[in-house]
Structures are given as C-alpha cells and as structure tokens.
Design a protein around this motif. Structure first.
Motif, PDB file in Angstrom:
ATOM      1  N   ASP A 171       0.840  -1.196   0.000  1.00  0.00           N
ATOM      2  CA  ASP A 171       0.000   0.000   0.000  1.00  0.00           C
ATOM      3  C   ASP A 171       0.880   1.253   0.000  1.00  0.00           C
ATOM      4  OD1 ASP A 171       1.016   0.129   2.562  1.00  0.00           O
ATOM      5  OD2 ASP A 171      -0.799  -0.670   3.498  1.00  0.00           O
ATOM      6  N   ALA A 172       0.281   2.404   0.279  1.00  0.00           N
ATOM      7  CA  ALA A 172       0.984   3.680   0.206  1.00  0.00           C
ATOM      8  C   ALA A 172       1.548   4.128   1.550  1.00  0.00           C
ATOM      9  CB  ALA A 172       0.043   4.749  -0.354  1.00  0.00           C
ATOM     10  N   ASP A 173       1.737   3.225   2.502  1.00  0.00           N
ATOM     11  CA  ASP A 173       2.286   3.622   3.798  1.00  0.00           C
ATOM     12  C   ASP A 173       3.735   4.078   3.681  1.00  0.00           C
ATOM     13  OD1 ASP A 173      -0.083   3.088   4.964  1.00  0.00           O
ATOM     14  OD2 ASP A 173       0.478   1.157   5.814  1.00  0.00           O
ATOM     15  N   TRP A 174       4.542   3.371   2.873  1.00  0.00           N
ATOM     16  CA  TRP A 174       5.967   3.679   2.785  1.00  0.00           C
ATOM     17  C   TRP A 174       6.361   4.272   1.442  1.00  0.00           C
ATOM     18  CZ3 TRP A 174       9.256  -0.805   5.316  1.00  0.00           C
ATOM     19  CH2 TRP A 174       8.980  -0.845   6.694  1.00  0.00           C
ATOM     20  N   VAL A 228      -0.829  -1.551 -10.496  1.00  0.00           N
ATOM     21  CA  VAL A 228      -1.657  -2.761 -10.383  1.00  0.00           C
ATOM     22  C   VAL A 228      -1.363  -3.746 -11.514  1.00  0.00           C
ATOM     23  CG1 VAL A 228      -4.024  -3.636 -10.373  1.00  0.00           C
ATOM     24  CG2 VAL A 228      -3.446  -1.586  -9.064  1.00  0.00           C
ATOM     25  N   PRO A 229      -1.280  -3.326 -12.779  1.00  0.00           N
ATOM     26  CA  PRO A 229      -0.900  -4.288 -13.828  1.00  0.00           C
ATOM     27  C   PRO A 229       0.461  -4.917 -13.585  1.00  0.00           C
ATOM     28  CG  PRO A 229      -1.835  -2.323 -14.812  1.00  0.00           C
ATOM     29  CD  PRO A 229      -1.660  -2.024 -13.367  1.00  0.00           C
ATOM     30  N   TRP A 230       1.375  -4.145 -13.003  1.00  0.00           N
ATOM     31  CA  TRP A 230       2.697  -4.709 -12.713  1.00  0.00           C
ATOM     32  C   TRP A 230       2.598  -5.851 -11.706  1.00  0.00           C
ATOM     33  CZ3 TRP A 230       5.801  -4.548  -8.179  1.00  0.00           C
ATOM     34  CH2 TRP A 230       7.123  -4.994  -8.366  1.00  0.00           C
ATOM     35  N   TRP A 231       1.786  -5.677 -10.660  1.00  0.00           N
ATOM     36  CA  TRP A 231       1.604  -6.742  -9.681  1.00  0.00           C
ATOM     37  C   TRP A 231       0.898  -7.946 -10.301  1.00  0.00           C
ATOM     38  CZ3 TRP A 231       3.851  -7.988  -5.405  1.00  0.00           C
ATOM     39  CH2 TRP A 231       4.455  -7.009  -4.621  1.00  0.00           C
ATOM     40  N   SER A 266       0.087   5.051  -6.489  1.00  0.00           N
ATOM     41  CA  SER A 266      -0.538   6.153  -7.221  1.00  0.00           C
ATOM     42  C   SER A 266      -0.222   6.124  -8.710  1.00  0.00           C
ATOM     43  CB  SER A 266      -0.088   7.493  -6.632  1.00  0.00           C
ATOM     44  OG  SER A 266       1.315   7.673  -6.811  1.00  0.00           O
ATOM     45  N   ARG A 267       0.696   5.289  -9.119  1.00  0.00           N
ATOM     46  CA  ARG A 267       1.061   5.211 -10.533  1.00  0.00           C
ATOM     47  C   ARG A 267       0.077   4.305 -11.281  1.00  0.00           C
ATOM     48  NH1 ARG A 267       6.011   7.303 -11.663  1.00  0.00           N
ATOM     49  NH2 ARG A 267       7.308   7.841  -9.859  1.00  0.00           N
ATOM     50  N   PRO A 268      -0.274   4.645 -12.522  1.00  0.00           N
ATOM     51  CA  PRO A 268      -1.292   3.873 -13.244  1.00  0.00           C
ATOM     52  C   PRO A 268      -0.867   2.450 -13.595  1.00  0.00           C
ATOM     53  CG  PRO A 268      -0.293   5.522 -14.684  1.00  0.00           C
ATOM     54  CD  PRO A 268       0.197   5.808 -13.295  1.00  0.00           C
TER      55      PRO A 268
END
Length: 245
Positions: free
Chosen positions: A49-52, A62-65, A57-59
């Motif tokens: 997530d965006a904790d660290w 998710v496709p990368w994961w 935020s990059r588009p």
C-alpha cells in the motif's frame, strides 16, 4: 523499505539461488526472486500500500503486480508457444537426465541441450523455427518409424513424452484499420505512401509522379545488352559465311 542482504548457498543448486530483480535508486533491493523446487518465491521489501511509498498512485502499479503474480504461478515449461520461443521437456523429479530428441515439421530433429528447472532435469530447444506440432520422444522411440516429419503416429503410439503446439504470428491477419498515429509512424520511418481511392492509386502508379523501380531499369538495360549481343553475333556469322563462300 527494508534493507535486505542475500544469503547464497555455496553448495546449493545455482538455479535456486536468490537474485535481485529490481532495485531502488539507492541501489537497495526492491524485489528479490528465487526458484525453490517446482515453484517461485518473490520478496517485496516495501509495503504494497501507500504507507511507505507512492507507487500505488502510478497507473501501471496494479498491472505490474498482476504480471508478477502470473509469472510466479506460470508453469516451468509451456506447451503452446509462438515461433521462435524455446521448447522445454522435463523429466520426473529426481531423474538424473532426460535423453531423447525434439521432432517437428519439415523433418526437423534435434537433441537440444541439457536444462535444469528447479529439481527437474530435461532438454531445451532454444527456438522452434516453424509452426506446427513438435514432440519430444525418448531415445528409444526417436529412431522409430514413421518419418520424423509425421509426428502424429508417434503420439498415437504413446512414444512421446511431451507434445508442443507452435503457432505462427497471426497479427498480419488482423484487418483492423490503422490509426492516424500508426500511419504517420509508417510514413516517417519507412516512407510508406497511403492512398485512399482507386483513382489516387492509378495516379500514383501511372501518373507523372510515378517512379520507376531501379530493378526494372536494370532489367531493361540487360534486355538491351542481349539484343545488341544477338545482333553482333548474327552479323559476325553472316560475315564469316560470306567470306567462306
């Protein structure tokens, strides 16, 4: 992110050693991958997530994961591949070696090279050259009839360890019209000229702006040399005949 140090096993299988797949700008490891047995492991040293970080935020995050997870569960050897991709035949776990040949279209046959994937040994063909059906037949069956070009009877007889379907590139059969950007790229890169009507095609082909291919000019020049040579030969023969008489 967590700073991670890789611990390599000097006595372990080189194919199962961990390696850094991606790094941060600080050169610290961001993604670590390791093959273990029949599977793959991956360690992400930051948070998903965006904790660290701000990567979510990059588009393309998710496709990368998605691609990463699919690569982890992908089988070690695929049976449906495209032309130019490798073929891998694997033996049973613990089998010391796999002996045999890859058989394919146009009388193709090759033993390939030894390959190790996890805890399994096998044979690897670096690239399938033609579309069609390929099989890996054990050494005892590779020399049997029918001819290697006809791999169907070998499959029916049960003499095949692995079978592969190699398909060609079908993008050329796509009839979807090109976009303006794609047409512009072809015009800039390759000098392609597009026409929109038969009339425009006729003007480009037969009009004043039409250009003659260099090969056609050479062909006409060669034809002229042949005519001149025939005329000179004919003249020499007639002159020799006149002198003899």
């Amino acid at each position: 992110w967590w700073r991670v140090a890789l611990r390599l096993d000097d006595d372990g299988d080189p194919a199962e050693q961990p390696r850094v797949l991606a790094r941060f700008k600080s050169n610290d490891a961001a993604l670590i991958g390791q093959r273990r047995g029949r599977g793959m492991l991956a360690v992400w040293t930051s948070t998903i997530d965006a904790d660290w970080n701000q990567l979510p935020s990059r588009p393309d995050y998710v496709p990368w994961w998605h691609e990463l997870l699919l690569s982890l569960i992908a089988p070690p050897a695929r049976r449906n591949v495209a032309v130019g991709e490798p073929l891998i035949a694997l033996g049973e776990p613990g089998q010391p070696a796999l002996e045999g040949e890859f058989l394919g279209p146009w009388s193709f046959r090759s033993a390939g090279e030894a390959a190790v994937v996890g805890d399994r040994t096998g044979r690897r063909l670096n690239a399938a050259r033609w579309p069609g059906v390929y099989v890996f037949a054990p050494a005892a069956a590779a020399g049997e009839e029918p001819h290697p070009q006809e791999v169907g009877p070998l499959i029916t007889a049960g003499n095949v360890r692995d079978a592969f379907a190699v398909h060609g590139n079908i993008e050329e059969s796509d009839l979807t019209p090109l976009t303006a950007d794609e047409r512009g790229a072809l015009e800039r890169s390759y000098g392609v000229r597009f026409v929109s009507s038969p009339v425009e095609l006729g003007e480009a082909w037969l009009g004043d702006a039409a250009r003659m291919e260099f090969a056609a000019a050479l062909l006409y020049l060669l034809l002229g040399f042949l005519i001149v040579e025939s005329w000179l030969t004919r003249r020499m023969v007639r002159r020799g005949t006149a002198e003899a008489s």
